[in-house]
Design a protein around this motif. Structure first.
Motif, PDB file in Angstrom:
ATOM      1  N   UNK A  39       0.830  -1.208   0.000  1.00  0.00           N
ATOM      2  CA  UNK A  39       0.000   0.000   0.000  1.00  0.00           C
ATOM      3  C   UNK A  39       0.862   1.254   0.000  1.00  0.00           C
ATOM      4  N   UNK A  40       0.430   2.242  -0.758  1.00  0.00           N
ATOM      5  CA  UNK A  40       1.094   3.530  -0.775  1.00  0.00           C
ATOM      6  C   UNK A  40       0.769   4.334   0.475  1.00  0.00           C
ATOM      7  N   UNK A  41       1.279   5.532   0.528  1.00  0.00           N
ATOM      8  CA  UNK A  41       1.040   6.431   1.657  1.00  0.00           C
ATOM      9  C   UNK A  41       1.355   7.849   1.241  1.00  0.00           C
ATOM     10  N   UNK A  42       1.793   8.664   2.181  1.00  0.00           N
ATOM     11  CA  UNK A  42       2.079  10.051   1.888  1.00  0.00           C
ATOM     12  C   UNK A  42       3.524  10.258   1.463  1.00  0.00           C
ATOM     13  N   UNK A  43       3.710  11.068   0.446  1.00  0.00           N
ATOM     14  CA  UNK A  43       5.056  11.476   0.048  1.00  0.00           C
ATOM     15  C   UNK A  43       5.428  12.712   0.859  1.00  0.00           C
ATOM     16  N   UNK A  44       6.690  12.834   1.226  1.00  0.00           N
ATOM     17  CA  UNK A  44       7.131  14.008   1.962  1.00  0.00           C
ATOM     18  C   UNK A  44       7.083  15.269   1.119  1.00  0.00           C
ATOM     19  N   UNK A  45       6.767  16.397   1.760  1.00  0.00           N
ATOM     20  CA  UNK A  45       6.819  17.668   1.055  1.00  0.00           C
ATOM     21  C   UNK A  45       8.265  18.047   0.757  1.00  0.00           C
ATOM     22  N   UNK A  46       8.467  18.884  -0.240  1.00  0.00           N
ATOM     23  CA  UNK A  46       9.813  19.332  -0.588  1.00  0.00           C
ATOM     24  C   UNK A  46       9.758  20.805  -0.938  1.00  0.00           C
ATOM     25  N   UNK A 104      -0.408  12.451  -2.455  1.00  0.00           N
ATOM     26  CA  UNK A 104      -1.251  11.694  -1.539  1.00  0.00           C
ATOM     27  C   UNK A 104      -1.434  10.261  -2.024  1.00  0.00           C
ATOM     28  N   UNK A 105      -1.322   9.313  -1.098  1.00  0.00           N
ATOM     29  CA  UNK A 105      -1.674   7.935  -1.404  1.00  0.00           C
ATOM     30  C   UNK A 105      -0.890   7.322  -2.536  1.00  0.00           C
ATOM     31  N   UNK A 106       0.444   7.472  -2.518  1.00  0.00           N
ATOM     32  CA  UNK A 106       1.270   6.910  -3.581  1.00  0.00           C
ATOM     33  C   UNK A 106       2.413   6.113  -2.973  1.00  0.00           C
ATOM     34  N   UNK A 107       3.004   5.254  -3.778  1.00  0.00           N
ATOM     35  CA  UNK A 107       4.243   4.612  -3.366  1.00  0.00           C
ATOM     36  C   UNK A 107       5.382   5.597  -3.549  1.00  0.00           C
ATOM     37  N   UNK A 108       6.331   5.563  -2.625  1.00  0.00           N
ATOM     38  CA  UNK A 108       7.442   6.498  -2.667  1.00  0.00           C
ATOM     39  C   UNK A 108       8.761   5.739  -2.606  1.00  0.00           C
ATOM     40  N   UNK A 109       9.815   6.447  -2.980  1.00  0.00           N
ATOM     41  CA  UNK A 109      11.189   5.961  -2.889  1.00  0.00           C
ATOM     42  C   UNK A 109      11.403   4.642  -3.620  1.00  0.00           C
ATOM     43  N   UNK A 110      11.550   3.524  -2.899  1.00  0.00           N
ATOM     44  CA  UNK A 110      12.073   2.309  -3.508  1.00  0.00           C
ATOM     45  C   UNK A 110      11.058   1.487  -4.286  1.00  0.00           C
ATOM     46  N   UNK A 125     -13.912  -0.238   2.493  1.00  0.00           N
ATOM     47  CA  UNK A 125     -13.496   1.168   2.435  1.00  0.00           C
ATOM     48  C   UNK A 125     -12.103   1.270   1.817  1.00  0.00           C
ATOM     49  N   UNK A 126     -11.905   2.309   1.019  1.00  0.00           N
ATOM     50  CA  UNK A 126     -10.597   2.550   0.405  1.00  0.00           C
ATOM     51  C   UNK A 126     -10.503   4.037   0.102  1.00  0.00           C
ATOM     52  N   UNK A 127      -9.551   4.722   0.708  1.00  0.00           N
ATOM     53  CA  UNK A 127      -9.435   6.157   0.479  1.00  0.00           C
ATOM     54  C   UNK A 127      -8.270   6.748   1.233  1.00  0.00           C
ATOM     55  N   UNK A 128      -8.200   8.077   1.233  1.00  0.00           N
ATOM     56  CA  UNK A 128      -7.129   8.801   1.903  1.00  0.00           C
ATOM     57  C   UNK A 128      -7.493   9.063   3.360  1.00  0.00           C
ATOM     58  N   UNK A 129      -6.478   9.281   4.194  1.00  0.00           N
ATOM     59  CA  UNK A 129      -6.671   9.551   5.622  1.00  0.00           C
ATOM     60  C   UNK A 129      -6.488  11.047   5.850  1.00  0.00           C
ATOM     61  N   UNK A 130      -7.560  11.794   6.164  1.00  0.00           N
ATOM     62  CA  UNK A 130      -7.428  13.244   6.374  1.00  0.00           C
ATOM     63  C   UNK A 130      -6.474  13.566   7.521  1.00  0.00           C
ATOM     64  N   UNK A 131      -5.776  14.680   7.405  1.00  0.00           N
ATOM     65  CA  UNK A 131      -4.861  15.193   8.430  1.00  0.00           C
ATOM     66  C   UNK A 131      -3.651  14.302   8.676  1.00  0.00           C
ATOM     67  N   UNK A 132      -3.408  13.331   7.804  1.00  0.00           N
ATOM     68  CA  UNK A 132      -2.250  12.452   8.024  1.00  0.00           C
ATOM     69  C   UNK A 132      -0.975  13.022   7.416  1.00  0.00           C
ATOM     70  N   UNK A 157       2.943  17.563   3.581  1.00  0.00           N
ATOM     71  CA  UNK A 157       3.202  16.161   3.291  1.00  0.00           C
ATOM     72  C   UNK A 157       1.952  15.494   2.759  1.00  0.00           C
ATOM     73  N   UNK A 158       2.122  14.450   1.950  1.00  0.00           N
ATOM     74  CA  UNK A 158       0.979  13.745   1.376  1.00  0.00           C
ATOM     75  C   UNK A 158       0.236  12.928   2.422  1.00  0.00           C
ATOM     76  N   UNK A 159      -1.033  12.665   2.157  1.00  0.00           N
ATOM     77  CA  UNK A 159      -1.871  11.878   3.074  1.00  0.00           C
ATOM     78  C   UNK A 159      -1.660  10.382   2.852  1.00  0.00           C
TER      79      UNK A 159
END
Length: 575
Positions: A387-394, A401-407, A428-435, A443-445
């Motif tokens: 499962x993906x998650x939040x990407x760090x802000x830069x 939001x909700x993507x695979x990051x790095x490796x 249920x499948x979706x983004x987590x608010x405030x994450x 940062x991404x959710x």
């Protein structure tokens, strides 16, 4: 003879196109959703000596793994012993550098009797045996519990398929039909790659093509060395932690010291914890891939993937440590979790040198979710997804939001496919608010998926950042932690650890929430209109808009500019 730059660029793109076509062939002909829908695979082209020339843009982790496996395999089968129609199969991590579900097929390419190069592909199979469905037990203590180990052996010789070997392998996995189908897809991918490479050689000449295979690698090395010179010289150290090995929750230290000098860049993992009993140990091949990826991402993101990336880099991985374990340490979850943390510590060190080029910490794990058992017809199934998650802000950009990051770079499995293929119900499948971590650049959710099991099955979850938050940069705040909940029929919700393997009855529901990414920059410097847009999109709550960003919104979600200015003049919220 000089290398013509125009010809070099034309052939480099032609080779890249061949690798991409191999990937399309593999994903369109595979049987398992893990390969055909999620694209958990990679394809590549090599010189006759096993040096990477071109790799399809699939999974960054495989950037270091595939050169490792091809070179090691050629120690068993030297290039001069290979013949047209040969294909070698291997999955042993202590040779290939990956983990057992990643099966690699390697095929030489000939023009007449001349060996032009090598094509190879690596694909994550849904089951290779072992103690649990999906072959990804979080409780394994030795590699023998993780599945069948395949040394380098001929899958085909002179074009004749070794069906006896395939029968032995299929007998040791839970999903034999899927295994056969995915292997055939891998064979098809190499067949296409070999045909296209031979066609290219027929157009430009075999000797000329081989010369330009070498030139592509040299070009990448020259360009990478130039990019490294833009980094300020110095020594930079960063430490982060894994949240246990699946057997205990004890933090596991990963330390990277990055030295930037005139001769190139050195990454030293001295100070990293010794190897552990649980399956999070990362082979040197995994560690190399993480270093190559992180340095490339910071120095030259557009640099074509090839062996040349490795030339200016020195990587020290002390034997017997988490980043270079000794046999028979289990390694199944290194790709899932440890790889992400290795990349994090290299990024953390480089952020001290060039903070404007580095993103804050992302979700920190590929967050593996595996469910396996028997379906209503008595057949084994294995649902595996990361499962993906939040990407760090830069600097200058919010995290996605909700993507695979790095490796990793895989897709998700559509809900319809999950419910059609397996006895599972996605509620249920979706983004987590405030994450997502607050920052001038948010940062991404993280993601949330809720699955109910329709039959008894074994569940394995492996994630990170449930205790240690994804760090922010330049005053940005951390992202929210991951969370996993489980509810058996007639019972209350249980908060589960980040890594567990458990057999549960039909009717059990599991919720996995992945971590968000860290923020970049002072949250109070974020444009109020960007905050309002996040609230309207359901990514940030009104409460968080006020508390974290100092943005006051009225009932119509419009900005109260006077109240916002007053709020932002107050003492800034500390992390």
């Amino acid at each position: 003879m000089e290398i013509d730059p125009v010809t070099l660029e034309v052939l480099r793109n032609a080779l890249q196109a061949i690798a991409e076509e191999m990937g399309v062939t593999l994903t369109r002909t595979a049987l398992s959703p893990n390969i055909k829908d999620r694209r958990d695979c990679s394809t590549a082209i090599y010189t006759a000596r096993g040096e990477l020339v071109a790799q399809a843009e699939h999974i960054p982790l495989h950037l270091g793994l595939m050169p490792t496996v091809v070179k090691k395999t050629l120690e068993f089968y030297p290039p001069e012993t290979l013949r047209p129609g040969d294909t070698i199969i291997i999955n042993d991590p202590y040779i290939s550098g990956s983990h057992l579900p990643d099966i690699c097929l390697i095929s030489p390419v000939f023009m007449g009797e001349e060996l032009l190069g090598i094509v190879a592909n690596l694909a994550h199979h849904v089951d290779v045996g072992g103690m649990v469905p999906g072959s990804m037990a979080t409780t394994a203590t030795e590699i023998f519990q993780e599945g069948i180990r395949i040394p380098p052996v001929k899958l085909s010789q002179g074009g004749k398929l070794n069906e006896e070997l395939l029968r032995v392998l299929a007998q040791n996995v839970r999903n034999a039909a899927t295994f056969w189908g995915d292997i055939q897809a891998q064979i098809a991918a190499n067949t296409v790659g070999a045909r296209r490479l031979a066609e290219l050689a027929a157009r430009v000449g075999g000797a000329e093509l081989k010369r330009y295979l070498r030139a592509v690698i040299d070009y990448a090395a020259r360009r990478f060395r130039k990019a490294l010179k833009e980094l300020p010289p110095g020594i930079y150290t960063f430490t982060d932690y894994l949240e246990g090995d699946g057997l205990t929750a004890d933090p596991i230290r990963i330390t990277a010291t990055v030295t930037i000098g005139e001769e190139g860049l050195k990454v030293d993992f001295t100070g990293t914890s010794p190897q552990v009993r649980g399956p999070v140990n990362a082979t040197r091949g995994v560690t190399l891939a993480c270093v190559y990826y992180a340095v490339k991402a910071v120095c030259d993101p557009e640099l074509p993937a090839s062996e040349g990336i490795a030339y200016p880099l020195t990587v020290i991985t002390p034997p017997g440590t988490l980043v270079n374990p000794t046999f028979p340490a289990p390694v199944a979850h290194a790709n899932i979790n440890t790889a992400q943390r290795i990349a994090d510590v290299v990024f953390g060190a480089l952020a001290q040198a060039v903070p404007e080029r580095v993103a804050a910490a992302g979700t920190g794990s590929m967050s593996n979710f595996a469910i396996g058992g028997l379906d209503s017809r008595g057949r084994y199934y294995s649902y595996i997804e990361t499962y993906g998650g939040g990407q760090g802000g830069k600097c200058g950009q919010d995290g996605m939001d909700g993507v695979h990051v790095n490796m990793t770079n895989t897709l998700n499995t559509p809900v319809e496919v999950i419910e059609m293929e397996y006895p599972l119900l996605v509620a249920r499948y979706g983004l987590v608010p405030d994450s997502g971590g607050p920052g001038e650049y948010r940062g991404g959710c993280g993601l949330c998926r809720e699955i109910t099991l329709l039959r008894e099955a074994t569940v394995s979850v492996s994630t990170e950042r449930s205790s240690f938050t994804p760090w922010g940069l330049a005053g940005g705040l951390p992202g929210r932690n991951s969370r996993c909940l489980l509810k058996r029929p007639g019972c209350d919700w249980e908060v589960m650890p980040g890594k567990f393997t458990l057999t549960v009855p039909a009717g059990t529901t599991v919720i996995l929430e992945t971590a968000g990414g860290g923020g970049f920059g002072d949250p109070r410097a974020r444009a109020p209109e960007a905050v309002r847009r996040d609230v309207k999109n359901g990514l940030v709550s009104r409460e968080a808009a006020l508390a974290d960003y100092g943005v006051v919104l009225n009932e119509d979600c419009e900005i109260d500019w006077i109240a916002t200015q007053a709020k932002r003049r107050e003492t800034k919220r500390l992390p």
